[in-house]
Design an enzyme around this catalytic site. Structure first.
Site, mmCIF file in Angstrom:
data_model
loop_
_atom_site.group_PDB
_atom_site.id
_atom_site.type_symbol
_atom_site.label_atom_id
_atom_site.label_comp_id
_atom_site.label_asym_id
_atom_site.label_seq_id
_atom_site.Cartn_x
_atom_site.Cartn_y
_atom_site.Cartn_z
ATOM 1 N N ALA C 70 0.877 -1.177 0.000
ATOM 2 C CA ALA C 70 0.000 0.000 0.000
ATOM 3 C C ALA C 70 0.907 1.217 0.000
ATOM 4 O O ALA C 70 1.006 1.947 0.978
ATOM 5 C CB ALA C 70 -0.915 -0.005 1.217
ATOM 6 N N ILE C 71 1.601 1.384 -1.116
ATOM 7 C CA ILE C 71 2.511 2.520 -1.245
ATOM 8 C C ILE C 71 1.689 3.803 -1.309
ATOM 9 O O ILE C 71 2.039 4.803 -0.692
ATOM 10 C CB ILE C 71 3.399 2.383 -2.512
ATOM 11 C CG1 ILE C 71 4.126 1.027 -2.562
ATOM 12 C CG2 ILE C 71 4.382 3.549 -2.617
ATOM 13 C CD1 ILE C 71 5.097 0.746 -1.454
ATOM 14 N N LEU C 73 0.670 5.465 -4.245
ATOM 15 C CA LEU C 73 1.015 6.352 -5.367
ATOM 16 C C LEU C 73 2.024 7.449 -5.018
ATOM 17 O O LEU C 73 2.003 8.530 -5.615
ATOM 18 C CB LEU C 73 -0.242 6.984 -5.978
ATOM 19 C CG LEU C 73 -1.225 6.020 -6.659
ATOM 20 C CD1 LEU C 73 -2.381 6.810 -7.272
ATOM 21 C CD2 LEU C 73 -0.530 5.212 -7.759
ATOM 22 N N CYS C 130 -5.505 1.147 -9.002
ATOM 23 C CA CYS C 130 -4.698 1.170 -7.778
ATOM 24 C C CYS C 130 -5.623 1.058 -6.575
ATOM 25 O O CYS C 130 -6.472 1.908 -6.355
ATOM 26 C CB CYS C 130 -3.886 2.458 -7.681
ATOM 27 S SG CYS C 130 -2.935 2.508 -6.143
ATOM 28 N N LYS C 165 -4.915 -0.331 -17.615
ATOM 29 C CA LYS C 165 -4.550 -1.380 -16.664
ATOM 30 C C LYS C 165 -5.762 -1.747 -15.809
ATOM 31 O O LYS C 165 -6.268 -0.937 -15.036
ATOM 32 C CB LYS C 165 -3.394 -0.892 -15.788
ATOM 33 C CG LYS C 165 -2.866 -1.964 -14.852
ATOM 34 C CD LYS C 165 -1.455 -1.655 -14.419
ATOM 35 C CE LYS C 165 -0.937 -2.680 -13.448
ATOM 36 N NZ LYS C 165 0.442 -2.381 -13.026
ATOM 37 N N THR C 266 6.643 -8.118 -8.526
ATOM 38 C CA THR C 266 7.147 -8.621 -7.246
ATOM 39 C C THR C 266 8.422 -9.449 -7.369
ATOM 40 O O THR C 266 9.284 -9.404 -6.490
ATOM 41 C CB THR C 266 6.030 -9.459 -6.595
ATOM 42 O OG1 THR C 266 4.870 -8.623 -6.494
ATOM 43 C CG2 THR C 266 6.419 -9.951 -5.224
HETATM 44 C C1 LIG Z 1 5.246 -2.320 -4.387
HETATM 45 C C2 LIG Z 1 4.329 -2.266 -5.588
HETATM 46 C C3 LIG Z 1 4.006 -1.043 -6.149
HETATM 47 C C4 LIG Z 1 3.155 -0.949 -7.246
HETATM 48 N N1 LIG Z 1 2.885 0.266 -7.804
HETATM 49 C C5 LIG Z 1 2.129 0.335 -8.926
HETATM 50 C C6 LIG Z 1 1.925 1.571 -9.598
HETATM 51 O O1 LIG Z 1 2.446 2.598 -9.189
HETATM 52 N N2 LIG Z 1 1.145 1.565 -10.709
HETATM 53 C C7 LIG Z 1 0.566 0.432 -11.197
HETATM 54 O O2 LIG Z 1 -0.131 0.480 -12.204
HETATM 55 N N3 LIG Z 1 0.766 -0.747 -10.596
HETATM 56 C C8 LIG Z 1 1.526 -0.833 -9.480
HETATM 57 N N4 LIG Z 1 1.750 -2.059 -8.892
HETATM 58 C C9 LIG Z 1 1.167 -3.268 -9.489
HETATM 59 C C10 LIG Z 1 2.171 -3.987 -10.386
HETATM 60 O O3 LIG Z 1 2.558 -3.164 -11.474
HETATM 61 C C11 LIG Z 1 1.585 -5.298 -10.925
HETATM 62 O O4 LIG Z 1 0.438 -5.019 -11.703
HETATM 63 C C12 LIG Z 1 1.195 -6.265 -9.831
HETATM 64 O O5 LIG Z 1 2.092 -6.189 -8.764
HETATM 65 C C13 LIG Z 1 1.105 -7.714 -10.319
HETATM 66 O O6 LIG Z 1 2.323 -8.172 -10.820
HETATM 67 P P1 LIG Z 1 3.393 -9.024 -9.939
HETATM 68 O O7 LIG Z 1 2.628 -10.137 -9.294
HETATM 69 O O8 LIG Z 1 4.428 -9.439 -10.911
HETATM 70 O O9 LIG Z 1 3.921 -8.064 -8.901
HETATM 71 C C14 LIG Z 1 2.596 -2.140 -7.782
HETATM 72 C C15 LIG Z 1 2.922 -3.377 -7.209
HETATM 73 C C16 LIG Z 1 3.785 -3.471 -6.136
HETATM 74 C C17 LIG Z 1 4.105 -4.813 -5.558
#
Ligand SMILES: Cc1cc2nc3c(=O)[nH]c(=O)nc-3n(C[C@H](O)[C@H](O)[C@H](O)COP(=O)(O)O)c2cc1C
Ligand SMILES: Cc1cc2nc3c(=O)[nH]c(=O)nc-3n(C[C@H](O)[C@H](O)[C@H](O)COP(=O)(O)OP(=O)(O)OC[C@H]3O[C@@H](n4cnc5c(N)ncnc54)[C@H](O)[C@@H]3O)c2cc1C
Ligand SMILES: Cc1cc2nc3c(=O)[nH]c(=O)nc-3n(C[C@H](O)[C@H](O)[C@H](O)COP(=O)(O)OP(=O)(O)OC[C@H]3O[C@@H](n4cnc5c(N)ncnc54)[C@H](O)[C@@H]3O)c2cc1C
Ligand SMILES: Cc1cc2nc3c(=O)[nH]c(=O)nc-3n(C[C@H](O)[C@H](O)[C@H](O)COP(=O)(O)O)c2cc1C
Ligand code: FES
Ligand code: FES
Lengths: 251, 304, 304, 251
Positions: C70-71, C73, C130, C165, C266
């Site tokens: 839960a960054i 944004l 998000c 997205k 991740t």
């Molecule tokens: C720490 C973190 C920050 C994220 N920040 C964003 C973001 O700023 N914008 C966004 O569209 N997705 C964000 N995501 C989602 C990722 O881009 C991705 O869609 C999601 O984590 C699933 O992919 P993964 O399982 O490979 O992490 C974030 C994910 C994580 C873990």
């Protein structure tokens, strides 16, 4: 009755390409196990257990041996285990080959690939009962062949390979006629092979051992069902099988 | 002495742990491993009006910290279940919860009526969230109006308390929960499986014959916790929590989120002794975190 | 020679692997580990109109085969990003995708306009999913009409291709996909995180200060695969797939489901070299399963 | 520059209640590491790495030692590792204590619980530079105390415990006045302790080392930010820290 136990690993070795032999010590399992039953083993970090047939039983040493092919994450993880470590096992699971019911002279065993292991314990047991055992073993290639000599010590053994690199070039079903007379057959291997075998031998009595992806491994979840002609219309491979009468289920 | 007992509509539980529907059959197989009297209750496999053979195999696949299943509501039909399965469970001193499924509202009603005539059934769990059948199941579970409708119809014929089992495949779980409470539900079961899929690389096809399946196991625990936590402040009926519970610590986490009792599914497959081991460890875990009873912990994760 | 190249609207990718938004910052930190030129493209961290400081900490928690975040944004604002971050990425020969977020449609439009004036940005990814901010984000992503509206407004000011997205927190992902395609989207990114929660037993509180967070990592892969597989036959725009990708085999699984390229989030945290290692292994994996190119594999899991 | 390496485990032992000491061999890490930096280590089967401070460095043996408390699944998994196995590590991570900038006579080190380890390497380095090192160490109870004698060999050392089972009964802040004059202080421990320490010593120059749950451990994900008065309004603990000027961040 099956139990959950930690079996002690005595040895792990590669006996053919990607094929491991593992000997496990546990008094209860070694005493209770019958050829055709399986161990339902846990690979660390995995949610579902893996069913692996009991390939042979040594009641004096209180050990059982399993043979498995490395095909994915779970078996890769099992292959990395070392002697002295333990293997979390639910077993002996399922019902084995019905030995006592068959007062037979000659048995034909037909195994394909990783369906070969349960037939080894069976061959051994039949041989001890004085049955004449003939075996047809099918493998992908020479590199995949295992336990050929062991089967040869028990009885006449034919090897076939998909690529002809050892023995006959072709399918197990090519050899069935050549193997001659028998009273009963036992087969284990991939479903297409079992289909071909049971079709070819439809007029002969026999047993087959089946594989299916399992959830509980104990009969509760219905993941592993196979259709049959019974009133319920199905059997569960994990608890009613994995061994079934050759014409008792609908492949 | 840590008190594990919980009283829920129709269910006096000596401890809050029960096997989840579909992961325990009708108890027979697990009774080979341990005495079922150790359990808080048993939730039976889904029953439909007639026998069903379910989907083609393969029906399960393993995923990271979880599994997919598409059993497809295979069961011998409600009458057969009452005749041979409920009667088996009568041999134990554990409340029996019947999981009710159907393709039409009428089928839900028929099944519910049959269980209402069975004295040893203590409560119904309305499965409006099975993702693995073409008709019924999740259709009822993804629209609050439909969910309310099936709840009302079943409540109308049922003297037994009705727990409605919610699907996580929704953008608004709170709306679903409110709708079924409004419709008369005596409790909620949360959560059923998330719809998922795995593709088998070698065959270029989904691993499951049914293509999609329900994702369960530890992977989904954060989704379950979040949904229970979100729903809790908006309802006054109790929640039976489930989704990835594997340890006594998980039971406490679900209690803190707002569950009054829990069900354990997939973890039974990993270890057939999961439920009794969890029940044995629960008093110690409650004590470790300062609780004297299960009742004490329910909803405590909501304190600021 | 296995051909890894894929051509998507605005993106000529030498290979289909890019780091996912928010998991790679603006590339600077990972450029210490390897040459960013190895990547198919870089998807930047979300940009908003003004700088944001995001949520309180803790902002991450680990779950079984996954994590919650839960960054909120946090980012220095679009102008600052263009001035100091895009300019850094200009030093590499990789297409840059800008992830666009906002609390209002106007904010999305402002951010999109700014990136449209930045020659080195090749495409926009519209983050309407998000789960970690109070306004905007997932609100736009859980209602097809809202999603279509924000897509239309951004498309109206954008000569750059727009990838929308999508959030998996919906009961009807196909409806969402169709709505944004209809509204002019040039592609889809699927999936963002599932909303989840963890409760910290010792403190009796959610682990994350924001309480809920987005679940990512291998745990959610089956949900991502199922959604991409479900959407693919209903749309004609390409999909960038993501959700739990950690190995070259996963890339192929996403391709078979219908993705034309993938993003890795991740898994970068578990192993900072995940992306280049995956790209190195990909030709071998494609060959092993009989594909001569990435293009070849796209959607092949749909064959009967 | 940090790298991802497999470090060889030379020894693992329990040195206090639930507290492990692990010595790891790797030429690059041992050469590059500075007191106050951390290793970002992977416990098998886990998605996120664990940050563990470098407690001491032996450049001749090419080893570093880490000390960690078993508090959850990850550290439990690390504690089970055996000599000869490897530990997947990204390091040396973060920025260590600024030694060279401080031409000091007397330093006061204040550590709480598992915040003590990074102070040991620091104490050692300061001592080698000829600085007079005084240390206040706080632990839960006697059973949790570790490295007391090692600190005593370096300089004056005060131990406090929450329950009074060893040393002073109370908090580290109770002892600060007693410890007397110093030019600069260094502190590491739980945030409530750091708040109390920085408040009590607000007029003194010092450095603190912070903890926060991390995602990337490398500055990319913004999981570990801490507010400050800078233009951006924040710092990242994993890459700007974990060591900060005592009044440079907003606790
Ligand atoms: C720490 C973190 C920050 C994220 N920040 C964003 C973001 O700023 N914008 C966004 O569209 N997705 C964000 N995501 C989602 C990722 O881009 C991705 O869609 C999601 O984590 C699933 O992919 P993964 O399982 O490979 O992490 C974030 C994910 C994580 C873990
Ligand atoms: C009764 C029975 C006996 C068996 N005996 C043996 C044996 O003696 N030696 C041997 O090598 N193999 C045997 N198998 C097959 C063995 O279970 C699988 O090869 C093994 O589960 C693959 O696991 P994995 O993690 O390596 O593969 P993955 O493909 O990664 O496994 C993924 C999931 O699919 C399941 N699965 C994959 N292939 C099969 C399969 N063929 N049958 C059942 N489940 C499968 C796994 O258990 C796991 O849940 C037997 C199967 C059954 C049902
Ligand atoms: C810069 C830094 C240096 C550290 N040095 C040491 C040290 O030398 N010795 C030591 O014992 N501990 C140290 N810690 C704390 C250590 O990282 C945690 O105790 C450890 O991550 C707990 O992991 P777990 O899986 O056992 O616990 P769990 O609670 O199961 O962990 C769950 C998640 O939370 C994270 N987490 C839990 N507690 C902390 C914490 N205090 N700080 C950061 N992340 C946390 C874990 O990394 C993991 O991602 C340090 C932390 C930081 C930030
Ligand atoms: C193999 C299997 C079969 C299931 N069958 C049913 C069912 O018949 N009725 C039902 O309501 N839920 C069924 N479920 C869902 C579980 O009861 C439970 O809600 C879900 O699996 C989440 O819990 P878990 O993660 O502990 O497994 C089934 C789950 C599995 C894995
Ligand atoms: S695997 Fe569950 S019934 Fe066979
Ligand atoms: S942990 Fe990712 S920025 Fe610090």
């Amino acid at each position: 009755m099956k139990e959950r136990v930690d079996m002690t690993i005595l040895s792990v070795k590669e006996i053919a390409l990607d094929t491991m032999e593992m000997t496990l010590h546990h008094p209860y399992i070694a005493a209770a196990a019958k050829p055709g039953q399986f161990l339902y083993v846990l690979a660390e970090g995995h949610t579902l257990r893996r069913p692996i047939s009991i390939a042979s039983i040594d009641s004096e040493q209180e050990t059982v041996t399993i043979l498995f092919k490395i095909i994915g994450d779970g078996t890769r993880c099992l292959a990395r285990l070392k002697p002295g470590m333990t293997l979390d096992t639910v077993g002996p699971s399922g019902n084995g080959f019905a030995l006592q019911e068959t007062s037979l002279q000659t048995a034909l065993l037909i195994g394909g690939g990783i369906g070969v292991p349960p037939l080894y314990g069976l061959a051994h047991a039949l041989h001890e009962q004085g049955v004449n055992v003939k075996t047809i073993l099918g493998f992908q290639s020479k590199a995949h062949v295992f336990y050929k000599e062991r089967f040869e010590r028990i009885g006449q053994t034919y090897v076939v390979t998909d690529d002809g690199s050892l023995g006959h070039h072709g399918l197990v079903t090519d050899i069935v006629d050549e193997a001659g007379e028998f009273d009963y057959y036992f087969s284990c291997g991939p479903v297409p092979m079992l289909k071909a075998v049971t079709h070819q031998l439809q007029d002969q009595p026999g047993s087959i051992s089946l594989e299916e992806r399992m959830g509980c491994g104990t009969g509760a979840c219905l993941a592993c069902m196979i259709r049959d002609d019974s009133a319920s219309g199905y059997k569960k491979i994990c608890s009613d099988g994995p061994v079934f009468g050759a014409n008792g289920v609908i492949l | 002495m840590t008190n594990l007992a919980v009283d829920l509509p129709g269910l006096r539980l000596k401890n809050p742990v029960m096997p989840a529907s579909g992961c325990f059959g009708f108890g027979r197989e697990y009774s080979d491993f341990y005495d079922l009297n150790k359990l808080g209750a048993v939730i039976m496999k889904a029953a439909t009006g007639e026998a069903r053979l379910g989907n083609a195999t393969p029906r399960v696949a393993e995923t990271a910290s979880g599994m997919l299943n598409a059993i497809g509501l295979q069961n011998p039909g409600v009458e057969q279940i009452i005749a041979s399965e409920v009667s088996f469970l009568e041999g134990y001193h554990v409340p029996v919860v019947a999981n009710v499924a159907g393709s039409t509202i009428q089928e839900y009603v028929t099944v519910a009526e049959a269980f209402n005539k069975t004295p040893s059934v203590s409560a119904l769990e309305l499965n409006i969230s099975c993702p693995n059948v073409k008709e019924g199941g999740i259709q009822f579970g993804s629209d609050p109006d439909m969910a309310a409708k099936v709840t009302e119809h079943v409540k109308a014929v049922s003297h037994l308390p009705v727990y409605v089992k919610l699907s996580p495949n929704t953008s608004d779980i709170v709306a679903m929960a409110k709708a079924v409470e409004q419709a008369g539900a005596d409790g909620l079961s949360m959560i059923n499986t998330l719809t998922g899929m795995q593709i088998h690389l070698a065959s270029q096809k989904p691993t499951l014959a049914n293509k999609t399946g329900g994702l369960s196991g530890q992977a989904i625990k954060p989704v379950a916790i979040r949904m229970i936590y979100a729903v809790k402040p908006h309802i006054s009926i109790p929640i039976i929590g489930m989704g990835g519970i594997a340890e006594a610590e998980d039971v406490l986490e679900f209690m803190l989120a707002g569950a009054s009792a829990v069900a354990v599914g997939t973890a039974n497959f990993t270890n057939p002794y999961t439920c009794p081991e969890m029940i044995n460890r629960l008093p110690g875990v409650l004590q470790q975190y300062g609780y004297e009873s299960v009742q004490d912990a329910i909803g405590r994760g909501h304190n600021e």
